[in-house]
Scaffold this motif. Sequence first.
Motif, PDB file in Angstrom:
ATOM      1  N   TYR A  14      30.932 -10.111  19.339  1.00 25.10           N
ATOM      2  CA  TYR A  14      29.969 -10.792  18.477  1.00 25.10           C
ATOM      3  C   TYR A  14      29.129 -11.778  19.291  1.00 25.10           C
ATOM      4  N   ARG A  15      27.994 -12.175  18.710  1.00 23.34           N
ATOM      5  CA  ARG A  15      27.093 -13.123  19.368  1.00 23.34           C
ATOM      6  C   ARG A  15      27.158 -14.512  18.743  1.00 23.34           C
ATOM      7  N   GLY A  16      27.930 -14.677  17.687  1.00 22.74           N
ATOM      8  CA  GLY A  16      28.062 -15.976  17.055  1.00 22.74           C
ATOM      9  C   GLY A  16      29.308 -16.039  16.194  1.00 22.74           C
ATOM     10  N   LEU A  17      29.908 -17.238  16.100  1.00 20.81           N
ATOM     11  CA  LEU A  17      31.132 -17.446  15.331  1.00 20.81           C
ATOM     12  C   LEU A  17      30.924 -18.569  14.335  1.00 20.81           C
ATOM     13  N   ILE A  18      31.225 -18.297  13.057  1.00 22.19           N
ATOM     14  CA  ILE A  18      31.257 -19.324  12.018  1.00 22.19           C
ATOM     15  C   ILE A  18      32.724 -19.623  11.750  1.00 22.19           C
ATOM     16  N   CYS A  19      33.128 -20.855  11.983  1.00 21.44           N
ATOM     17  CA  CYS A  19      34.560 -21.188  11.974  1.00 21.44           C
ATOM     18  C   CYS A  19      34.874 -22.287  10.976  1.00 21.44           C
ATOM     19  N   ASP A  20      35.899 -22.075  10.194  1.00 20.36           N
ATOM     20  CA  ASP A  20      36.422 -23.105   9.300  1.00 20.36           C
ATOM     21  C   ASP A  20      37.127 -24.165  10.146  1.00 20.36           C
ATOM     22  N   LEU A  21      37.496 -25.268   9.512  1.00 21.53           N
ATOM     23  CA  LEU A  21      38.075 -26.383  10.257  1.00 21.53           C
ATOM     24  C   LEU A  21      39.553 -26.616   9.920  1.00 21.53           C
ATOM     25  N   ASP A  22      39.827 -27.239   8.772  1.00 20.98           N
ATOM     26  CA  ASP A  22      41.209 -27.594   8.474  1.00 20.98           C
ATOM     27  C   ASP A  22      42.038 -26.349   8.216  1.00 20.98           C
ATOM     28  N   GLY A  23      43.156 -26.243   8.924  1.00 15.00           N
ATOM     29  CA  GLY A  23      44.015 -25.072   8.853  1.00 15.00           C
ATOM     30  C   GLY A  23      43.699 -24.050   9.926  1.00 15.00           C
TER      31      GLY A  23
ATOM     32  N   TYR B 122      42.273 -27.717  13.043  1.00 14.95           N
ATOM     33  CA  TYR B 122      43.187 -28.862  12.948  1.00 14.95           C
ATOM     34  C   TYR B 122      43.879 -28.880  11.594  1.00 14.95           C
ATOM     35  N   ARG B 123      44.949 -29.665  11.543  1.00 15.52           N
ATOM     36  CA  ARG B 123      45.628 -29.972  10.291  1.00 15.52           C
ATOM     37  C   ARG B 123      45.586 -31.484  10.156  1.00 15.52           C
ATOM     38  N   GLY B 124      44.600 -31.975   9.406  1.00 12.63           N
ATOM     39  CA  GLY B 124      44.426 -33.411   9.318  1.00 12.63           C
ATOM     40  C   GLY B 124      43.987 -33.972  10.663  1.00 12.63           C
ATOM     41  N   ALA B 125      44.784 -34.875  11.215  1.00 10.90           N
ATOM     42  CA  ALA B 125      44.433 -35.518  12.484  1.00 10.90           C
ATOM     43  C   ALA B 125      44.972 -34.767  13.690  1.00 10.90           C
ATOM     44  N   THR B 126      45.703 -33.686  13.478  1.00 18.22           N
ATOM     45  CA  THR B 126      46.374 -32.979  14.567  1.00 18.22           C
ATOM     46  C   THR B 126      45.768 -31.596  14.778  1.00 18.22           C
ATOM     47  N   ALA B 127      45.547 -31.244  16.034  1.00 21.98           N
ATOM     48  CA  ALA B 127      44.993 -29.924  16.343  1.00 21.98           C
ATOM     49  C   ALA B 127      46.033 -28.842  16.114  1.00 21.98           C
ATOM     50  N   VAL B 128      45.591 -27.700  15.602  1.00 22.83           N
ATOM     51  CA  VAL B 128      46.456 -26.532  15.513  1.00 22.83           C
ATOM     52  C   VAL B 128      46.761 -26.083  16.940  1.00 22.83           C
ATOM     53  N   PRO B 129      48.010 -25.766  17.275  1.00 21.32           N
ATOM     54  CA  PRO B 129      48.345 -25.360  18.646  1.00 21.32           C
ATOM     55  C   PRO B 129      47.436 -24.257  19.161  1.00 21.32           C
ATOM     56  N   ASP B 130      46.916 -24.458  20.362  1.00 23.87           N
ATOM     57  CA  ASP B 130      46.078 -23.505  21.106  1.00 23.87           C
ATOM     58  C   ASP B 130      44.668 -23.348  20.553  1.00 23.87           C
ATOM     59  N   ALA B 131      44.353 -24.005  19.446  1.00 18.94           N
ATOM     60  CA  ALA B 131      43.021 -23.825  18.852  1.00 18.94           C
ATOM     61  C   ALA B 131      41.929 -24.429  19.723  1.00 18.94           C
ATOM     62  N   VAL B 132      42.134 -25.645  20.182  1.00 17.34           N
ATOM     63  CA  VAL B 132      41.110 -26.315  20.993  1.00 17.34           C
ATOM     64  C   VAL B 132      40.878 -25.563  22.293  1.00 17.34           C
ATOM     65  N   GLU B 133      41.949 -25.154  22.935  1.00 16.25           N
ATOM     66  CA  GLU B 133      41.826 -24.417  24.199  1.00 16.25           C
ATOM     67  C   GLU B 133      41.077 -23.102  23.996  1.00 16.25           C
TER      68      GLU B 133
ATOM     69  N   ALA C 113      53.346 -20.834  13.003  1.00 16.67           N
ATOM     70  CA  ALA C 113      51.900 -21.079  13.004  1.00 16.67           C
ATOM     71  C   ALA C 113      51.443 -21.911  11.825  1.00 16.67           C
ATOM     72  N   SER C 114      52.245 -21.930  10.752  1.00 15.07           N
ATOM     73  CA  SER C 114      51.806 -22.585   9.535  1.00 15.07           C
ATOM     74  C   SER C 114      52.379 -23.983   9.429  1.00 15.07           C
ATOM     75  N   SER C 115      51.832 -24.734   8.480  1.00 13.35           N
ATOM     76  CA  SER C 115      52.309 -26.081   8.233  1.00 13.35           C
ATOM     77  C   SER C 115      52.021 -26.443   6.794  1.00 13.35           C
ATOM     78  N   SER C 116      52.861 -27.263   6.198  1.00 14.67           N
ATOM     79  CA  SER C 116      52.626 -27.694   4.824  1.00 14.67           C
ATOM     80  C   SER C 116      51.781 -28.947   4.767  1.00 14.67           C
ATOM     81  N   SER C 117      51.300 -29.440   5.927  1.00 13.86           N
ATOM     82  CA  SER C 117      50.577 -30.685   5.957  1.00 13.86           C
ATOM     83  C   SER C 117      49.075 -30.523   6.075  1.00 13.86           C
ATOM     84  N   VAL C 118      48.549 -29.379   5.613  1.00 14.54           N
ATOM     85  CA  VAL C 118      47.102 -29.188   5.653  1.00 14.54           C
ATOM     86  C   VAL C 118      46.457 -30.161   4.670  1.00 14.54           C
TER      87      VAL C 118
END
Length: 356
Positions: free
Chosen positions: A19-28, A31-42, A348-353
């Motif tokens: 693809y030439r462009g990505l539209i990406c959601d945020l929470d979940g 990140y989950r609140g103030a914490t990054a989802v593992p490996d997402a930022v990288e 991969a999941s968390s109840s703190s979204v």
Amino acid sequence: MMGETTTDSLGTEPLSTLYRGLICDLDGVVYRGATAVPDAVETLNQVTADGLPVVFATNNASRSPKNVGEHLHRLGVAPQGWSVVTSSQAAAAHLSERLERGAPVCAVGGPGVAQALTEAGLTPVRVAELDDTGVEAVVQGLGVDVTWAELAAVGYLVHGGAAWVATNLDLMLPTAHGPAPGNGALVAAVQTATSATPHVVGKPRAALFDLARTRLGTDQSDTLVCGDRLDTDIEGANSAGLDSLFVLSGASRLRDLAFAPPSARPTYVATDLTGLLAPGLPLHTTVPDQLVELTPEAVLRMRVDGDNSKLLQSVVATVWAALDDGRAVPDDEDMWARIERQLELDRASSSSVVAR
């Protein structure tokens, strides 16, 4: 609908390269609140460095793009290659095409609503600032300080003929303390009093995706959506004519995906955003094989020695094929929880979204 997919590349090239462009959601997803989802930022830093532009699209109308961007920076997302669009901006874009420049618009919700109207060349007017001159429209978005008086004002304005635009209709807002009323619940209160219906621009409507794609400058076939909610991200991607990657790092679970109606079925599935770096194999091309078996007694069996990503794809494809053929599929929650554990999806999941 993949932009650069060929028979040779199908299922072998990394998904992000198709693809030439990505539209990406945020929470979940990121990140989950103030914490990054593992490996997402990288993962995001890698795909943007490789030349894939990203637009983060959120239904959260209360925050400004700058505020969201500062959050992403704190998490370690690289400063280049991405931007943010909100449902407030989609609402402002909708009205800017229909009203004269500088037209007064009542802004109800967090600071992101008024800022988006200003950026679109309109004049935001808070409820406390309303006078006899009136406004031509009202935008209703989420805000933690929205009052009864403001909801009543929305009703009065709509009853008086003002155009009513709602940023989104999310009924529930997940928070660290539990579920709270979302913007959809507040909109419903006004609807109950007025019997009017707002124009909605947020997910799962197409307007927010169209705005994000305008930022990217991509065609539909060249654009991928990534999200963790079937009823907003994936259904919205389908309504906008876009391919989608569903990730199991947030709100929706494997059982939800397995029983999703066709309107909410994604093109791809992955445990998390690292699925962008894995081979892109559309679920509709995944032929159920010896990895997964649905017996005549409606028992779902998986090989224990299979690759987890392929097992995940095969589970979903097998169940969808069975449902579409009218066959029985087990709906037992304990069974689906066991499958998630076998595929290591529970990590991969968390109840703190929290707030999207």
